[in-house]
Enzyme design. Structure first.
Site, PDB file in Angstrom:
ATOM      1  N   PHE A   1      10.486  21.491   8.112  1.00 17.15           N
ATOM      2  CA  PHE A   1      11.310  21.399   9.305  1.00 17.15           C
ATOM      3  C   PHE A   1      11.698  19.938   9.520  1.00 17.15           C
ATOM      4  CE2 PHE A   1      12.217  21.415  13.881  1.00 17.15           C
ATOM      5  CZ  PHE A   1      13.124  22.458  13.919  1.00 17.15           C
TER       6      PHE A   1
ATOM      7  N   ASP B   1       1.530  22.503  10.013  1.00 20.35           N
ATOM      8  CA  ASP B   1       2.397  22.826  11.149  1.00 20.35           C
ATOM      9  C   ASP B   1       2.434  24.351  11.257  1.00 20.35           C
ATOM     10  OD1 ASP B   1       4.504  23.438  12.871  1.00 20.35           O
ATOM     11  OD2 ASP B   1       5.764  21.783  12.182  1.00 20.35           O
TER      12      ASP B   1
ATOM     13  N   TYR C   1       6.214  28.194  22.248  1.00 20.02           N
ATOM     14  CA  TYR C   1       7.366  28.904  22.795  1.00 20.02           C
ATOM     15  C   TYR C   1       7.963  29.934  21.842  1.00 20.02           C
ATOM     16  CZ  TYR C   1       9.830  25.011  20.436  1.00 20.02           C
ATOM     17  OH  TYR C   1      10.278  24.077  19.528  1.00 20.02           O
ATOM     18  N   LYS C   2       7.400  30.076  20.640  1.00 15.83           N
ATOM     19  CA  LYS C   2       7.889  31.091  19.717  1.00 15.83           C
ATOM     20  C   LYS C   2       7.051  32.360  19.882  1.00 15.83           C
ATOM     21  CE  LYS C   2       9.948  27.950  16.300  1.00 15.83           C
ATOM     22  NZ  LYS C   2       9.751  26.649  16.943  1.00 15.83           N
TER      23      LYS C   2
ATOM     24  N   ARG D   1      18.769  34.516  10.402  1.00 15.19           N
ATOM     25  CA  ARG D   1      17.330  34.727  10.576  1.00 15.19           C
ATOM     26  C   ARG D   1      17.091  35.842  11.584  1.00 15.19           C
ATOM     27  NH1 ARG D   1      13.908  29.530  11.953  1.00 15.19           N
ATOM     28  NH2 ARG D   1      15.001  29.874  13.915  1.00 15.19           N
TER      29      ARG D   1
END
Length: 412
Positions: A127, A199, A224-225, A373
């Site tokens: 990322f 991560d 938050y995912k 996605r």
């Protein structure tokens, strides 16, 4: 060939199906973007009101003590710890993933400072913020530190050698959904004298994680995912007991001080995981994280993983059966041991197709280059959602009902 009736039957027998009612998802939407922003727990609205109206509005500054605000980062860390295979006093919820990664990288480099090792190994496909943090740290250190980028997961092991100080990897790749073998790569890094940072942004809350069992060194991730903590919710950092006494980083803010209200002129770190804290905490957003974490107490990560794999298996099969004529390219591994909880398909007009899907009530997202996605959150995604989403995708592709010149928003 799977039918819609088959999917309805799967939902009827799904032991996790009742958990969907714990989330406020609009009835006219198929939400397949929990890998980017989780849905809102129904309890979050009342909790926000309580914090704002009562704790802040009535108790005001007294709530740092009376409402437990001061201890919230550690208490949330204790709730989160079982989901990632961490000890009860090894996690705090605080700051952002980027900041926590900087802390972990700085701590790892510090632990290796006398080794003569000056290389950070990571993936080019990591990322971007992870790469940026590593680049920034190397520039500031100005002591010969470099970053070695590998171009495929198969190249990682060979890239780790006697010059490697730190290996920095994302457990599940944000583009492809590729899942790394945490235990094997951690052991390989240690065998070559390197430390390893994970991560967990795209794996925490989506699949079983055993940081202690893998003997990892540090980990960070967002809430938050799949953890459904709310937009921009604070992230977390894991520091195992064996590293806590020597854990140090440049962001030595007063919340990491041994006695913050002594107001001493010099920094003295607190013992334990608290030294991973920095500045004053964002209490309103922290409080909402608990609403998401509480839902996990009603199930197990093993059950969630089983459903995740079933949902992604179904989605891949249906897309390849029903949209076979449209040049979609699967970017996500088929093997369960190599797959997270989102599926990515490439298409020459991926952004435009995704915008058409969103306009038709199927919300996924888009990442360069050309990848659509689709996230599958077992807490609230149904098998019928999968069927309906693929049917809408097929209709859009069959009819070419997408605008190839669609203007791009700031967030894709």
């Amino acid at each position: 060939m799977t039918t819609r009736s088959d999917c309805l039957a799967l939902d009827a027998s799904d032991a996790l199906a009742p958990l969907r009612a714990l989330f406020d998802i609009p009835a006219d939407l198929i939400y397949l973007d929990g890998n980017s922003l989780g849905a809102r727990p129904r309890t979050a609205l009342a909790r926000a009101s309580e914090v704002i109206a009562a704790e802040w509005g009535t108790q005001l500054i007294r709530s740092w003590n009376t409402a437990g605000w001061f201890d919230l980062p550690k208490r949330l860390g204790q709730q989160l710890a079982p989901l990632i295979g961490a000890g009860a006093d090894e996690v705090v919820v605080t700051d952002t993933t980027s900041l926590n990664l900087f802390k972990a990288l700085a701590a790892a480099v510090h632990l290796q400072q006398d080794s003569g090792r000056r290389v950070i190994v990571t993936e080019r496909e990591n990322f971007p913020t992870d790469l940026y943090m590593a680049q920034g740290l190397c520039r500031w250190l100005d002591d010969g530190y470099t970053i070695k980028l590998v171009d495929s997961p198969e190249q990682i092991a060979a890239a780790i050698d006697g010059d490697t100080a730190v290996v920095m990897l994302t457990h599940v790749n944000y583009r492809s959904g590729r899942l790394h073998d945490m235990a094997a790569l951690s052991a390989h890094a240690h065998a070559h004298g390197a430390l390893i940072i994970w991560d967990l942004a795209h794996s925490a809350g989506a699949l079983p994680i055993d940081l202690q069992g893998a003997n990892a060194d540090f980990a960070v991730g967002c809430t938050y995912k799949y953890l459904n903590g709310g937009p921009g919710a604070p992230a977390f950092i894991w520091v195992p007991q064996r590293h806590q006494a020597r854990f140090t980083h440049p962001l030595t803010g007063w919340w990491g001080h041994a006695a913050p209200f002594a107001m001493a002129a010099d920094f003295a770190p607190v013992d334990g995981i608290g030294r991973a804290l920095c500045g004053t905490q964002p209490i309103v957003s922290l409080a909402l994280v608990e609403c998401g974490l509480e839902i996990f107490e009603q199930t197990s990560m093993a059950a969630l993983r089983a459903k995740s794999l079933a949902l992604t298996d179904l989605f891949i099969a249906l897309v390849e059966q029903r949209c076979a004529a449209h040049g979609l390219t699967l970017a996500t591994p088929r093997k369960h041991a190599e797959r997270g909880s989102h599926v990515s398909f490439g298409h020459p007009h991926g952004y435009a197709v995704m915008q058409a899907l969103i306009a038709h009530g199927v919300i996924g997202d888009y990442r360069e280059p050309s990848l659509m996605r689709f996230g599958f959150t077992p807490l609230y995604t149904s098998y019928t959602d999968v069927w309906n989403a693929v049917e809408i995708l097929r209709e859009i592709l069959d009819d070419h009902a997408y605008d190839r010149a669609a203007a791009r928003g700031a967030v894709t």
